[in-house]
Design a protein around this motif. Structure first.
Motif, PDB file in Angstrom:
ATOM      1  N   ALA A  83      40.379  46.977  37.765  1.00  0.00           N
ATOM      2  CA  ALA A  83      40.913  48.191  37.113  1.00  0.00           C
ATOM      3  C   ALA A  83      40.785  48.121  35.593  1.00  0.00           C
ATOM      4  O   ALA A  83      41.005  49.117  34.907  1.00  0.00           O
ATOM      5  CB  ALA A  83      42.372  48.391  37.498  1.00  0.00           C
ATOM      6  N   GLY A  84      40.457  46.941  35.064  1.00  0.00           N
ATOM      7  CA  GLY A  84      40.228  46.855  33.607  1.00  0.00           C
ATOM      8  C   GLY A  84      41.051  45.805  32.877  1.00  0.00           C
ATOM      9  O   GLY A  84      40.974  45.714  31.650  1.00  0.00           O
ATOM     10  N   ILE A  85      41.855  45.019  33.596  1.00  0.00           N
ATOM     11  CA  ILE A  85      42.577  43.941  32.916  1.00  0.00           C
ATOM     12  C   ILE A  85      41.589  42.818  32.609  1.00  0.00           C
ATOM     13  O   ILE A  85      40.894  42.326  33.505  1.00  0.00           O
ATOM     14  CB  ILE A  85      43.758  43.416  33.787  1.00  0.00           C
ATOM     15  CG1 ILE A  85      44.828  44.502  33.959  1.00  0.00           C
ATOM     16  CG2 ILE A  85      44.361  42.143  33.173  1.00  0.00           C
ATOM     17  CD1 ILE A  85      45.497  44.996  32.673  1.00  0.00           C
ATOM     18  N   ASP A  86      41.527  42.456  31.350  1.00  0.00           N
ATOM     19  CA  ASP A  86      40.647  41.371  30.908  1.00  0.00           C
ATOM     20  C   ASP A  86      41.500  40.100  30.842  1.00  0.00           C
ATOM     21  O   ASP A  86      42.405  40.012  30.008  1.00  0.00           O
ATOM     22  CB  ASP A  86      40.084  41.744  29.527  1.00  0.00           C
ATOM     23  CG  ASP A  86      39.280  40.598  28.899  1.00  0.00           C
ATOM     24  OD1 ASP A  86      39.273  39.491  29.459  1.00  0.00           O
ATOM     25  OD2 ASP A  86      38.684  40.844  27.824  1.00  0.00           O
ATOM     26  N   PRO A  87      41.249  39.129  31.729  1.00  0.00           N
ATOM     27  CA  PRO A  87      42.131  37.951  31.770  1.00  0.00           C
ATOM     28  C   PRO A  87      42.069  37.083  30.517  1.00  0.00           C
ATOM     29  O   PRO A  87      42.858  36.133  30.406  1.00  0.00           O
ATOM     30  CB  PRO A  87      41.670  37.187  33.006  1.00  0.00           C
ATOM     31  CG  PRO A  87      40.443  37.836  33.488  1.00  0.00           C
ATOM     32  CD  PRO A  87      40.203  39.108  32.742  1.00  0.00           C
ATOM     33  N   LYS A  88      41.186  37.429  29.593  1.00  0.00           N
ATOM     34  CA  LYS A  88      41.206  36.711  28.311  1.00  0.00           C
ATOM     35  C   LYS A  88      42.163  37.409  27.338  1.00  0.00           C
ATOM     36  O   LYS A  88      42.886  36.762  26.592  1.00  0.00           O
ATOM     37  CB  LYS A  88      39.806  36.665  27.698  1.00  0.00           C
ATOM     38  CG  LYS A  88      38.843  35.799  28.506  1.00  0.00           C
ATOM     39  CD  LYS A  88      37.691  35.295  27.650  1.00  0.00           C
ATOM     40  CE  LYS A  88      36.802  34.349  28.422  1.00  0.00           C
ATOM     41  NZ  LYS A  88      36.050  35.044  29.504  1.00  0.00           N
ATOM     42  N   ILE A 320      41.233  31.756  37.346  1.00  0.00           N
ATOM     43  CA  ILE A 320      41.789  32.735  36.392  1.00  0.00           C
ATOM     44  C   ILE A 320      43.324  32.706  36.461  1.00  0.00           C
ATOM     45  O   ILE A 320      44.004  32.691  35.426  1.00  0.00           O
ATOM     46  CB  ILE A 320      41.235  34.153  36.696  1.00  0.00           C
ATOM     47  CG1 ILE A 320      39.753  34.217  36.322  1.00  0.00           C
ATOM     48  CG2 ILE A 320      42.031  35.231  35.949  1.00  0.00           C
ATOM     49  CD1 ILE A 320      39.030  35.470  36.808  1.00  0.00           C
ATOM     50  N   LEU A 321      43.875  32.676  37.682  1.00  0.00           N
ATOM     51  CA  LEU A 321      45.338  32.669  37.835  1.00  0.00           C
ATOM     52  C   LEU A 321      45.928  31.375  37.260  1.00  0.00           C
ATOM     53  O   LEU A 321      46.992  31.398  36.627  1.00  0.00           O
ATOM     54  CB  LEU A 321      45.729  32.822  39.312  1.00  0.00           C
ATOM     55  CG  LEU A 321      45.417  34.193  39.952  1.00  0.00           C
ATOM     56  CD1 LEU A 321      45.690  34.159  41.455  1.00  0.00           C
ATOM     57  CD2 LEU A 321      46.232  35.304  39.281  1.00  0.00           C
ATOM     58  N   GLY A 322      45.228  30.263  37.459  1.00  0.00           N
ATOM     59  CA  GLY A 322      45.713  28.971  36.936  1.00  0.00           C
ATOM     60  C   GLY A 322      45.695  28.956  35.416  1.00  0.00           C
ATOM     61  O   GLY A 322      46.656  28.488  34.770  1.00  0.00           O
ATOM     62  N   ASP A 323      44.625  29.497  34.837  1.00  0.00           N
ATOM     63  CA  ASP A 323      44.532  29.562  33.373  1.00  0.00           C
ATOM     64  C   ASP A 323      45.650  30.464  32.822  1.00  0.00           C
ATOM     65  O   ASP A 323      46.322  30.125  31.844  1.00  0.00           O
ATOM     66  CB  ASP A 323      43.145  30.117  32.987  1.00  0.00           C
ATOM     67  CG  ASP A 323      43.026  30.344  31.500  1.00  0.00           C
ATOM     68  OD1 ASP A 323      43.076  29.351  30.748  1.00  0.00           O
ATOM     69  OD2 ASP A 323      42.922  31.528  31.080  1.00  0.00           O
ATOM     70  N   GLY A 324      45.872  31.603  33.496  1.00  0.00           N
ATOM     71  CA  GLY A 324      46.943  32.517  33.072  1.00  0.00           C
ATOM     72  C   GLY A 324      48.307  31.835  33.167  1.00  0.00           C
ATOM     73  O   GLY A 324      49.160  31.982  32.279  1.00  0.00           O
ATOM     74  N   ALA A 325      48.502  31.054  34.245  1.00  0.00           N
ATOM     75  CA  ALA A 325      49.793  30.369  34.442  1.00  0.00           C
ATOM     76  C   ALA A 325      50.033  29.366  33.306  1.00  0.00           C
ATOM     77  O   ALA A 325      51.166  29.252  32.813  1.00  0.00           O
ATOM     78  CB  ALA A 325      49.815  29.675  35.797  1.00  0.00           C
ATOM     79  N   ASP A 326      48.990  28.663  32.885  1.00  0.00           N
ATOM     80  CA  ASP A 326      49.158  27.697  31.782  1.00  0.00           C
ATOM     81  C   ASP A 326      49.589  28.423  30.500  1.00  0.00           C
ATOM     82  O   ASP A 326      50.473  27.963  29.772  1.00  0.00           O
ATOM     83  CB  ASP A 326      47.843  26.947  31.498  1.00  0.00           C
ATOM     84  CG  ASP A 326      47.488  25.989  32.621  1.00  0.00           C
ATOM     85  OD1 ASP A 326      48.383  25.686  33.450  1.00  0.00           O
ATOM     86  OD2 ASP A 326      46.313  25.559  32.687  1.00  0.00           O
ATOM     87  N   ARG A 327      48.941  29.577  30.251  1.00  0.00           N
ATOM     88  CA  ARG A 327      49.288  30.318  29.021  1.00  0.00           C
ATOM     89  C   ARG A 327      50.677  30.948  29.134  1.00  0.00           C
ATOM     90  O   ARG A 327      51.427  31.009  28.147  1.00  0.00           O
ATOM     91  CB  ARG A 327      48.216  31.373  28.738  1.00  0.00           C
ATOM     92  CG  ARG A 327      46.915  30.728  28.225  1.00  0.00           C
ATOM     93  CD  ARG A 327      45.690  31.577  28.526  1.00  0.00           C
ATOM     94  NE  ARG A 327      45.757  32.892  27.935  1.00  0.00           N
ATOM     95  CZ  ARG A 327      45.183  33.993  28.466  1.00  0.00           C
ATOM     96  NH1 ARG A 327      44.527  33.927  29.601  1.00  0.00           N
ATOM     97  NH2 ARG A 327      45.271  35.144  27.850  1.00  0.00           N
TER      98      ARG A 327
END
Ligand code: AQP
Length: 351
Positions: A83-88, A320-327
């Motif tokens: 939908a357009g969420i950029d995980p960065k 991607i989910l793991g990287d997001g969880a760290d942040r």
């Protein structure tokens, strides 16, 4: 509720930050897309710091098949990205990977009052006609965990659909009571962002019921995984009344199914409801429904295609989910640590 709202104001020192989540309790629907996802993307693109979460701990407040839960969590994450969420640019993760949610959730369960919780209409709706004694304690305590989801990031704004308004009022009350109980201005008093023509998308079978991913009837909703033919068929079969579309928004007031389809059209086309009513005044549903189906397919098909592409590589979604969880953890942990200090809990000197 919000009786204490005047006692503690949001200090200007809280930096604007958005948090919101979606439960992987089923496949995402057009309601989740218009009420939440589409607006999550707009907020990200406005340049505000955005944190988005698949709230898997909320999903298990009713029993979930473990394999399906994993699949739905990945599929939900794929929907965010498609939908357009950029995980960065945004932080995207699943709730259970950041234990601060559960830890703060417990502290907030001790701040929230039983009376507040038992007034929640979602609790009443989800137990209506059932044995409430047999509902999980988690379902009852859900809004305290939701408050923790938001406040463990000191989020100041929460984009949601209309159905979550009362839970956000409770989040405000929990923040205010915590601040008052401990005599400081620690948690922000969040602002709900409930905006747009489709803050409450209704069932295609009953215009008085919310479109919901857990509705037993698949015909009641459009799923983000539906193909073009399925979308067109569901819209063609959507319940309506025998009258043509009116020439004023007021005349839709007592026509819930017609109003719902007009609102969906307006939200997808990014037109005002007034404009849609002007464009289709006097039209029969035999004309309006195919136009709505074409619009829905044009807007949703690219998302479905991209979701399918992303779901072909589940390991990449997990990364991607793991990287997001760290942040997410890096923001949440110091706020949780400070909360524990305020409450009087001893933390390890090792940090
Ligand atoms: N019909 C809807 N119209 C507008 N917004 C909606 N939302 C949900 N349904 C509609 C918004 O989507 C976000 C995520 O909701 P959720 O998945 O956490 O839970 P929910 O509101 O309980 O959604 P469902 O689909 O009805 O889930 P189930 O069936 O599992 O209970 C929220 O911002 C919500 O407002």
């Amino acid at each position: 509720m919000s009786t204490q709202a005047s006692a503690v104001q949001t200090p200007t020192s809280f930096k604007p930050r958005i948090f919101s989540g979606i439960q992987p309790s089923g496949g995402l629907t057009l309601g989740n897309y218009l009420g939440a996802l589409k607006r999550f993307v707009e907020k990200q693109d406005e340049g505000i710091e955005t944190i988005y979460c698949m709230v898997d701990m909320h999903a298990i407040t009713v029993w979930q098949d473990p394999e399906k839960l994993r699949h739905q969590t990945r599929e939900g994450a794929a929907a965010f990205i498609a939908a357009g969420i950029d995980p960065k640019r945004s932080i995207l993760f699943n709730q259970s990977q950041v234990s601060a949610h559960a830890e703060l959730g417990w502290i907030f369960s001790c701040i929230a009052r039983m009376g507040w919780m038992s007034r929640m209409t979602q609790w009443k709706d989800k137990t209506a006609g059932k044995n409430a004694e047999a509902a999980s304690l988690g379902l009852f305590a859900y809004p305290a965990l939701m408050a923790a989801d938001i406040l463990t990031y000191h989020a100041t704004m929460v984009p949601v659909g209309e159905d979550q308004k009362q839970h956000l009022e409770l989040t405000r009350d929990i923040a205010i009571k915590f601040n008052n109980d401990y005599g400081l201005d620690f948690f922000p008093v969040v602002e709900p962002l409930i905006e747009g023509a489709a803050t409450r998308v209704m069932s295609l079978r009953d215009g008085t019921k919310k479109m919901s991913k857990s509705d037993p009837s698949d015909q009641s909703r459009i799923n983000l995984t539906d193909d073009a033919d399925t979308i067109a068929t569901k819209i063609r079969k959507a319940k309506t009344d025998p009258l043509p579309l009116p020439d004023s928004v007021e005349a839709l007031r007592d026509r819930p199914e017609a109003r719902n389809l007009v609102n969906i059209y307006a939200a997808l086309a990014e037109h005002s409801v007034e404009q849609v009513v002007r464009d289709f005044a006097g039209a029969q549903f035999g004309t309006f429904k195919p136009a709505l189906a074409d619009l829905a397919v044009a807007k949703l098909s690219p998302i479905t295609t991209e979701m399918n592409r992303l779901m072909a590589d589940p390991a990449e979604i997990d990364r991607i989910l793991g990287d997001g969880a760290d942040r997410a953890e890096a923001i949440a942990r110091p706020i949780l640590d400070r909360t524990k200090d305020i409450v009087g809990m001893i933390r390890s000197p090792k940090g």
